[in-house]
Design a protein around this motif. Structure first.
Motif, PDB file in Angstrom:
ATOM      1  N   ARG A  44       0.828  -1.219   0.000  1.00  0.00           N
ATOM      2  CA  ARG A  44       0.000   0.000   0.000  1.00  0.00           C
ATOM      3  C   ARG A  44       0.859   1.265   0.000  1.00  0.00           C
ATOM      4  N   VAL A  45       1.931   1.284   0.799  1.00  0.00           N
ATOM      5  CA  VAL A  45       2.744   2.501   0.830  1.00  0.00           C
ATOM      6  C   VAL A  45       3.499   2.692  -0.485  1.00  0.00           C
ATOM      7  N   LEU A  46       3.745   1.596  -1.210  1.00  0.00           N
ATOM      8  CA  LEU A  46       4.407   1.743  -2.502  1.00  0.00           C
ATOM      9  C   LEU A  46       3.513   2.442  -3.519  1.00  0.00           C
ATOM     10  N   GLY A  47       2.219   2.571  -3.200  1.00  0.00           N
ATOM     11  CA  GLY A  47       1.321   3.360  -4.034  1.00  0.00           C
ATOM     12  C   GLY A  47       1.449   4.847  -3.780  1.00  0.00           C
ATOM     13  N   GLN A  48       2.228   5.234  -2.767  1.00  0.00           N
ATOM     14  CA  GLN A  48       2.471   6.645  -2.445  1.00  0.00           C
ATOM     15  C   GLN A  48       3.796   7.059  -3.090  1.00  0.00           C
ATOM     16  N   TRP A  49       3.750   8.064  -3.956  1.00  0.00           N
ATOM     17  CA  TRP A  49       4.968   8.450  -4.663  1.00  0.00           C
ATOM     18  C   TRP A  49       6.040   8.956  -3.702  1.00  0.00           C
ATOM     19  N   LYS A  50       5.619   9.531  -2.581  1.00  0.00           N
ATOM     20  CA  LYS A  50       6.614  10.018  -1.623  1.00  0.00           C
ATOM     21  C   LYS A  50       7.392   8.863  -1.017  1.00  0.00           C
ATOM     22  N   PHE A  51       6.711   7.751  -0.763  1.00  0.00           N
ATOM     23  CA  PHE A  51       7.404   6.587  -0.222  1.00  0.00           C
ATOM     24  C   PHE A  51       8.361   6.014  -1.258  1.00  0.00           C
ATOM     25  N   VAL A  52       7.939   5.962  -2.512  1.00  0.00           N
ATOM     26  CA  VAL A  52       8.793   5.429  -3.581  1.00  0.00           C
ATOM     27  C   VAL A  52      10.046   6.293  -3.743  1.00  0.00           C
ATOM     28  N   LEU A  53       9.859   7.621  -3.708  1.00  0.00           N
ATOM     29  CA  LEU A  53      11.021   8.506  -3.812  1.00  0.00           C
ATOM     30  C   LEU A  53      11.936   8.330  -2.606  1.00  0.00           C
ATOM     31  N   GLY A  54      11.318   8.187  -1.430  1.00  0.00           N
ATOM     32  CA  GLY A  54      12.120   7.933  -0.238  1.00  0.00           C
ATOM     33  C   GLY A  54      12.884   6.623  -0.355  1.00  0.00           C
ATOM     34  N   LEU A  55      12.256   5.613  -0.942  1.00  0.00           N
ATOM     35  CA  LEU A  55      12.917   4.325  -1.133  1.00  0.00           C
ATOM     36  C   LEU A  55      14.106   4.461  -2.081  1.00  0.00           C
ATOM     37  N   ALA A  56      13.939   5.267  -3.126  1.00  0.00           N
ATOM     38  CA  ALA A  56      15.047   5.499  -4.052  1.00  0.00           C
ATOM     39  C   ALA A  56      16.223   6.159  -3.331  1.00  0.00           C
ATOM     40  N   LEU A  57      15.918   7.104  -2.453  1.00  0.00           N
ATOM     41  CA  LEU A  57      16.975   7.742  -1.661  1.00  0.00           C
ATOM     42  C   LEU A  57      17.619   6.735  -0.717  1.00  0.00           C
ATOM     43  N   ASP A  58      16.809   5.829  -0.166  1.00  0.00           N
ATOM     44  CA  ASP A  58      17.357   4.778   0.700  1.00  0.00           C
ATOM     45  C   ASP A  58      18.352   3.911  -0.056  1.00  0.00           C
ATOM     46  N   ILE A  59      18.034   3.588  -1.311  1.00  0.00           N
ATOM     47  CA  ILE A  59      18.927   2.750  -2.105  1.00  0.00           C
ATOM     48  C   ILE A  59      20.252   3.471  -2.366  1.00  0.00           C
ATOM     49  N   LEU A  60      20.163   4.764  -2.694  1.00  0.00           N
ATOM     50  CA  LEU A  60      21.384   5.557  -2.873  1.00  0.00           C
ATOM     51  C   LEU A  60      22.189   5.609  -1.582  1.00  0.00           C
ATOM     52  N   GLY A  61      21.465   5.828  -0.474  1.00  0.00           N
ATOM     53  CA  GLY A  61      22.136   5.878   0.819  1.00  0.00           C
ATOM     54  C   GLY A  61      22.794   4.560   1.172  1.00  0.00           C
ATOM     55  N   PHE A  62      22.128   3.453   0.835  1.00  0.00           N
ATOM     56  CA  PHE A  62      22.687   2.143   1.157  1.00  0.00           C
ATOM     57  C   PHE A  62      23.977   1.898   0.381  1.00  0.00           C
ATOM     58  N   GLY A  63      24.010   2.305  -0.889  1.00  0.00           N
ATOM     59  CA  GLY A  63      25.234   2.165  -1.664  1.00  0.00           C
ATOM     60  C   GLY A  63      26.390   2.924  -1.031  1.00  0.00           C
ATOM     61  N   ALA A  64      26.092   4.156  -0.586  1.00  0.00           N
ATOM     62  CA  ALA A  64      27.125   4.952   0.083  1.00  0.00           C
ATOM     63  C   ALA A  64      27.525   4.325   1.418  1.00  0.00           C
ATOM     64  N   GLN A  65      26.545   3.749   2.132  1.00  0.00           N
ATOM     65  CA  GLN A  65      26.829   3.094   3.406  1.00  0.00           C
ATOM     66  C   GLN A  65      27.755   1.893   3.216  1.00  0.00           C
ATOM     67  N   ILE A  66      27.490   1.062   2.193  1.00  0.00           N
ATOM     68  CA  ILE A  66      28.332  -0.099   1.925  1.00  0.00           C
ATOM     69  C   ILE A  66      29.764   0.341   1.623  1.00  0.00           C
ATOM     70  N   ALA A  67      29.896   1.402   0.828  1.00  0.00           N
ATOM     71  CA  ALA A  67      31.235   1.908   0.514  1.00  0.00           C
ATOM     72  C   ALA A  67      31.959   2.343   1.786  1.00  0.00           C
ATOM     73  N   ALA A  68      31.231   3.014   2.679  1.00  0.00           N
ATOM     74  CA  ALA A  68      31.840   3.465   3.934  1.00  0.00           C
ATOM     75  C   ALA A  68      32.207   2.294   4.830  1.00  0.00           C
ATOM     76  N   LEU A  69      31.349   1.260   4.867  1.00  0.00           N
ATOM     77  CA  LEU A  69      31.589   0.112   5.745  1.00  0.00           C
ATOM     78  C   LEU A  69      32.849  -0.653   5.368  1.00  0.00           C
ATOM     79  N   HIS A  70      33.299  -0.538   4.136  1.00  0.00           N
ATOM     80  CA  HIS A  70      34.478  -1.280   3.715  1.00  0.00           C
ATOM     81  C   HIS A  70      35.779  -0.556   4.040  1.00  0.00           C
ATOM     82  N   VAL A  71      35.686   0.668   4.560  1.00  0.00           N
ATOM     83  CA  VAL A  71      36.919   1.383   4.917  1.00  0.00           C
ATOM     84  C   VAL A  71      36.882   1.959   6.331  1.00  0.00           C
ATOM     85  N   LEU A  72      35.736   1.931   6.994  1.00  0.00           N
ATOM     86  CA  LEU A  72      35.618   2.518   8.325  1.00  0.00           C
ATOM     87  C   LEU A  72      35.029   1.515   9.311  1.00  0.00           C
TER      88      LEU A  72
END
Length: 287
Positions: A44-72
């Motif tokens: 149901r929340v995936l029907g909300q565009w704000k949640f989908v955009l937030g999810l896209a930001l989460d994916i970008l954030g996760f990529g950056a988090q993985i990069a950080a976890l490998h050096v810190l």
């Protein structure tokens, strides 16, 4: 090392903005079944565009988090992610929510704590772990799944903080699993159990956190989530994965971690969109 810290801060910015958008979407979504954790909530929340955009930001954030976890160390990355609440608070200022002196002081303390952590951290990779550690993570996912389902059926007073904590611990499992993945090559990812732990724990965390956002205080949910996703993985990093500070900087690192997390908790209320006295369920502050 500083490149890793920049990645962690980039992840915090992405997560901070995403949390606001997801809170608005969750509170504007039909509650569905009365009580309990409803897996259809994610549909149901995936029907909300704000949640989908937030999810896209989460994916970008996760990529950056993985990069950080490998050096810190984990304690640096997870404390930096807690700073996403400071990002949310500053964003709220531009959306018409006024910050008082205490809030601005908390934002400053978060920054100071992260500066101390950055000064104390030693750039490193993870100590190698075997199949046994990966199986323990899978077991932790199963236990957290049961705990989250039980929390969803608890009384209203217990349900929100419990769901927030379980969501935070699930995010912590995601961080630990991401840390021990040795290679991002497609074949290595497909054959590493940690990859699937990331996917399942991440989905659980989103479901439990969305449920907590929708059916209780977002401030309480967010505060408990921050505790779960910072303290637990940081301890695992120190005691199981070989995380350490620069020689003689242990006290500085502890002080920075405590300052950053405590100040982030003080800003937890900015994960919650303000509402007018309402006759309907739509939040009214954030567009």
């Amino acid at each position: 090392m500083w490149w890793g810290l920049l990645c962690a801060l980039g992840a915090a910015i992405a997560y901070g903005v995403a949390s606001v958008m997801q809170a608005v979407a969750a509170q504007a979504t039909d509650t569905g079944a009365d009580g309990g954790v409803d897996p259809k909530l994610l549909v149901r929340v995936l029907g909300q565009w704000k949640f989908v955009l937030g999810l896209a930001l989460d994916i970008l954030g996760f990529g950056a988090q993985i990069a950080a976890l490998h050096v810190l160390p984990l304690f640096v990355v997870q404390a930096a992610l807690a700073a996403s609440l400071a990002v949310t608070a500053v964003a709220a200022r531009f959306l018409g929510v006024r910050l008082g002196r205490r809030e601005w002081a908390a934002v400053a303390v978060v920054c100071a704590g992260l500066a101390l952590l950055g000064a104390a951290a030693e750039s490193e990779g993870s100590d190698p772990v075997g199949l046994g550690f990966r199986l323990v993570l899978i077991g932790a996912v199963v236990v957290l799944a049961g705990a989250g389902i039980a929390a969803g059926k608890a009384s209203r007073r217990v349900r929100t903080p419990a769901l927030g904590l379980v969501a935070g611990l699930s995010f912590g499992v995601v961080a630990i699993s991401g840390r021990i993945i040795p290679s991002l090559a497609p074949l290595d990812l497909l054959t590493d159990p940690a990859t699937y732990t990331v996917a399942v724990a991440g989905g659980m965390a989103m479901l439990f956190y969305a449920t907590a956002l929708q059916r209780g205080s977002v401030t309480t949910s967010t505060a408990m989530m921050v505790l779960g996703e910072t303290v637990f993985p940081s301890l695992i990093g120190v005691f199981a994965l070989g995380d350490r500070t620069r020689p003689g900087f242990a006290v500085v690192a502890v002080a920075g971690f405590v300052l950053a997390v405590a100040a982030a908790l003080a800003l937890a209320r900015f994960g919650e969109p303000a509402t007018e006295p309402r006759t309907e369920t739509k939040p009214t502050v954030f567009p």
